[in-house]
Every structure is written in C-alpha cells, then in structure tokens.
Enzyme design. Structure first.
Site, PDB file in Angstrom:
ATOM      1  N   LYS A   1       0.855  -1.190   0.000  1.00  0.00           N
ATOM      2  CA  LYS A   1       0.000   0.000   0.000  1.00  0.00           C
ATOM      3  C   LYS A   1       0.888   1.236   0.000  1.00  0.00           C
ATOM      4  CE  LYS A   1      -3.838   1.881   2.798  1.00  0.00           C
ATOM      5  NZ  LYS A   1      -4.665   1.626   4.008  1.00  0.00           N
TER       6      LYS A   1
ATOM      7  N   SER B   1      -9.557   1.453   3.062  1.00  0.00           N
ATOM      8  CA  SER B   1      -8.728   2.239   2.181  1.00  0.00           C
ATOM      9  C   SER B   1      -7.696   1.415   1.408  1.00  0.00           C
ATOM     10  CB  SER B   1      -7.995   3.323   2.973  1.00  0.00           C
ATOM     11  OG  SER B   1      -7.164   2.735   3.954  1.00  0.00           O
TER      12      SER B   1
ATOM     13  N   SER C   1      -9.585  -1.031   7.223  1.00  0.00           N
ATOM     14  CA  SER C   1      -9.071  -0.886   5.858  1.00  0.00           C
ATOM     15  C   SER C   1      -8.370  -2.090   5.269  1.00  0.00           C
ATOM     16  CB  SER C   1      -8.113   0.300   5.781  1.00  0.00           C
ATOM     17  OG  SER C   1      -8.857   1.458   5.672  1.00  0.00           O
TER      18      SER C   1
END
Ligand code: GLN
Length: 478
Positions: free
Chosen positions: A78, A153, A177
């Site tokens: 990420k 996210s 997330s």
C-alpha cells in the site's frame, strides 16, 4: 481464478523446476498489464523486481539453503509504507515526488526473508476512506465488477491479490481498511493486535489505531508474513516486546471454540439481509463442528462510529500537520510569502476528505470543545474497550459481519461521507480496543459480489485466531 493460492504451491513449483522466482514475477507482471484498467498500481517496480528475482534464483541454484523463507513470494505494498529509495505518496498529491529515505520495519523484515515487492498500490488518501475513491490517483475498480468499488482504504492491495497480480499485499487497518476491502474482493484480510507489528515507516493516520495487515488467499501465508514482520522494534516504542510465536507452524485449531455475537449487530438496520443469512449459515456450520455460538449483549455498537471519527480525526489533524509544503513533496508554486506557502500548498495538496477530517479534528481538539468531544470520545473508547474485554473473558472470539453490505457502486456514496463512515460499523471495534481480527470470504451475495465474515480475538491471540480462521476457511462455501 488465481494461478497460485499459496506460497507453498509456488515454492513447490520452483523446487520441481517448473518455474523460478523470475518466472513468477514475469507471470504477475503480465497480469498487471492485463489488468491495467482496474487502476491498481500507482507504480510498478518491473525491472527491479525481475533483477531481484534473477539474483535470488541464482543464489537458489547455487545453494538451496541460502534463500529466505519468503523466496518466491511476490507482494504489493500500500502506498503508505516506506520502501527505501522508492516514492511513497499516501495516495495524496501533497507527497508527490517524495522518496523514502528508509524502509518500514515490516518491509525490511520481509525483504530479509527474500520477498519481492512488485509495486506500490492505490489507496484512499492517507488511509481515509472505505472505497479507494479518495485517492489522488483515481479510484481502483473491483475486479469482480468494475462498476463497483473494491472497498478501502487498502483497495489497491485487495484488488492486486483478487486480480492475481501478486500473491499477497500489505495494507494498513485503522478502522477496517484491510478487512473490509478483503471482504469486498473475496479474499482474506487480517489485522493483528495493536503494536504487534512496528509502525515505523508507515505514514501515520490515527496513531493509536493504525496497524499494518496482510491481504492474501491463504491463512498460512498470512501467518508466515505476520510471524516475520511482528516483534519489538527500537524505532517504535508502541511495538510489543512480547516474543513472536511461530504462527505459521501451529495452524491446527485444537478443541472447541466459544464464539459470541451481538444481536445489536445482526439486527442492525444497516445490515443487508443476505449478510444476515450468511452469518446464520456460518453459525450453523460452526455448531455443526461442535463450537458454541451464543448471543451476548453489547449496548455500545452505535457509539463506536461517532467516537472513532472524533478520535481518528483528532489524531489525523495532528499527524498531517507535518505536510506543510516545506519539508516533503508538493509545494505550491505561486505563494507570496511563507504563510501563503503553507496555506496554498495544503489547500492544493490535500483532497476533500482529508481536509474535512483535518477541520473536524482541529475542531474537536479546540480549547472550547476539547472536553465535549475529545475527552468524551476517549471515555467512550474506554467503555467499549472494557466491555469487549469482559466478553472475551468468557468467549474465544467475537463474530461480526465484515461489512453491512457488499461493494457499492463507484460514485454511489461520494456525496454522503457520513453514510460511508457508518458503513465501518462492524470493523472499527477491533481498532478501538486494539484487538486482532480477520475477515474470511463467506460465499457470494445473490448480486454476485463477495461477502465476508469476521472474527476478533483477545489481544495477542493471533495464534488462536489464525488457527481458527484456517478451519473456518475450509468450510464448504457458505
Ligand atoms: N474507513 C475508515 C476511515 O476512513 C477506516 C480507514 C482505515 O482503516 N485506514 O477512517
């Protein structure tokens, strides 16, 4: 359908000479190319990944013992995790062009065991969101249905695994997330106990909530990666000093589990009836295997989201103060003086949702409102914490749906941030309390999209949680 479902399968193919680490990287690079329209990667480290794989293959050919435990593992990360000499932007314009000076401890430890990082993937700006639509780099699309969000996210992480562009991915979980996008994309998402993995080198959002987590196809891979990343770290004083068990070697769940669930959750008005049915089917199977599943009272469910959004916006407003247009990344090119440099760089560099949260956080911390909001939310967090731990004295796990619904349509909730906040209702509790939690695929909704169920365990009980998750993940399609 994914070509590889576990590191063990990849390592077996390499061992039998059917492929090599380079071959695996090449396969995933071709998948990245074929799936470009999903907008998963912000940057692909193609040449570098190939070169690293070739070097590992060379070492392996010379001496099989010389490669680490993650030889053959290709992952994405990420875009909130620092990887030395690579860019990291937090999905934000304000960090555009910024290069990491060091690697996150978690990344460093995976590299030491010879994992290959194939690229950095899209996410909501600084982890703020539940759909990956709040990225400066445009939304990522769900590979099951590109008109739908992948969750967030860590949406890029989830789709990178879902679309078979890597075997596993590192995400971060402040309020769900890792688990919610995993559920939206039909894969496994796990966040460990707060402090189990060092946060050094993770761009901070809500520091008392943030944890790095793993998105993958297999509990074994999750356990192995966790085992390697976890543990004390001189760079993060909140990282637990507790020794790290060999999670990956003890994945047989012994005995019968006692599982609690909340009627307040399963009767919640926001819960899709199909999700409720999937939960009921799960209970049926659990009981069939001899586990106990019981309803317990939990009267705080509707207080979790308000308290979470007071506390995380407060922490975010403080954490994001460092992006001032001077020290990192983006700087506006037309201010007249220093104050304008700050103001314009932040105005132009941050997206709408991040600005909303900075303002909310600044408001709840302001002297006139501090006690009414921030102090009150801390008290609510304490109540939720104590009540949850009280339940976990009598039960091994708490069951929750991973999300109230399946993946929504891209753009559907973009004008209603509060609705999006409320959709975090089932994942935030684990972060409020600091518990480990895992979301596991639970079949399909009649609309064709993936459903996920979630289990939470007591602090530091990753071993038990992972072993149980492995058993549950082997249940026939539920
Ligand atoms: N959706 C939640 C938020 O926006 C959780 C995000 C996360 O876990 N990073 O805060």
């Amino acid at each position: 359908m994914s070509k590889y479902h576990s590191l063990e399968a990849i390592q077996a193919e390499i061992q039998f000479g059917l492929t090599s680490c380079e071959g695996v990287v090449r396969y995933y690079l071709s998948q990245i190319e074929a799936n470009e329209y999903l907008n998963i990667y912000i940057e692909v480290f193609a040449e570098e990944a190939l070169e690293r794989a070739r070097e590992l293959d060379r070492r392996y050919r010379e001496n099989r013992e010389s490669v680490g435990r993650l030889y053959g593992l290709v992952i994405s990360i990420k875009d909130v995790l620092c990887y030395k000499d690579h860019q990291v932007t937090g999905g934000s314009k304000i960090l555009s062009g910024f290069t990491s000076l060091f690697s996150a401890t978690a990344i460093e430890r995976l590299l030491e065991e010879d994992a290959v990082i194939i690229g950095r993937v899209n996410c909501d700006e600084f982890g703020m969101g539940s759909s990956t639509e709040n990225s400066h780099y445009s939304p990522t699309l769900n590979a099951d249905n590109p008109a739908r969000v992948p969750g967030g996210s860590s949406g890029g992480s989830a789709v990178s695994v879902q679309a078979d562009t890597c075997l596993a991915s590192l995400g971060t979980d402040t309020g769900g997330s890792v688990r919610q996008p995993a559920a939206f994309c039909g894969i496994i998402g796990m966040k460990p106990t707060y402090g189990r993995i060092s946060r050094h080198g993770l761009l901070a959002y809500g520091s008392s909530f943030d944890q790095i987590g793993v998105l993958s196809h297999s509990v074994d891979d999750t356990a192995l990666m966790l085992e390697i990343m976890a543990g004390a770290d001189d760079f993060d004083s909140t990282a637990s000093q507790k020794p790290v068990p060999a999670y990956s070697r003890n994945l047989r769940f012994k005995g019968k589990a006692k599982i609690a669930y909340f009627n307040s959750a399963l009767d919640h008005e926001s819960l899709d009836p199909e999700m409720r049915k999937a939960s009921a089917r799960m209970f049926f199977q659990l009981r069939d295997k001899g586990h106990t599943v019981e309803a317990v009272d939990f009267e705080y469910l509707d207080y979790i989201i308000p308290a979470y959004y007071v506390l995380t916006t407060a922490e975010a407003s403080s954490n994001l103060a460092r992006y001032d247009g001077i020290r990192y990344g983006y700087r506006s090119d037309h201010p007249n003086d220093l104050l304008e440099t700050y103001k314009q760089s932040r105005t132009e560099g941050f997206g709408t949702e991040v600005k909303r949260r900075i303002m909310l956080g600044t408001f709840v911390l302001s002297s006139g409102y501090y006690d009414a909001y921030y102090t009150k939310a801390q008290q609510v967090r304490r109540l939720i914490h104590d009540k949850t731990l009280e339940i976990l004295k009598d039960y091994d796990f708490i069951f929750m749906p991973a999300a109230p619904s399946t993946a929504w349509k891209i753009g559907e909730k973009i004008d209603d941030p509060v609705e999006v906040y409320l959709a975090d209702i089932f994942t935030v509790q684990a972060n409020m309390v600091g518990l480990p939690a895992i979301s596991i695929p639970a079949g399909r909704h009649p609309n064709g999209l993936a459903l996920g169920v979630q289990f939470m365990a007591n602090k530091s009980e990753e071993q038990k949680l992972l072993a149980f998750a492995k058993e549950v993940n082997q249940f026939p399609e539920i």
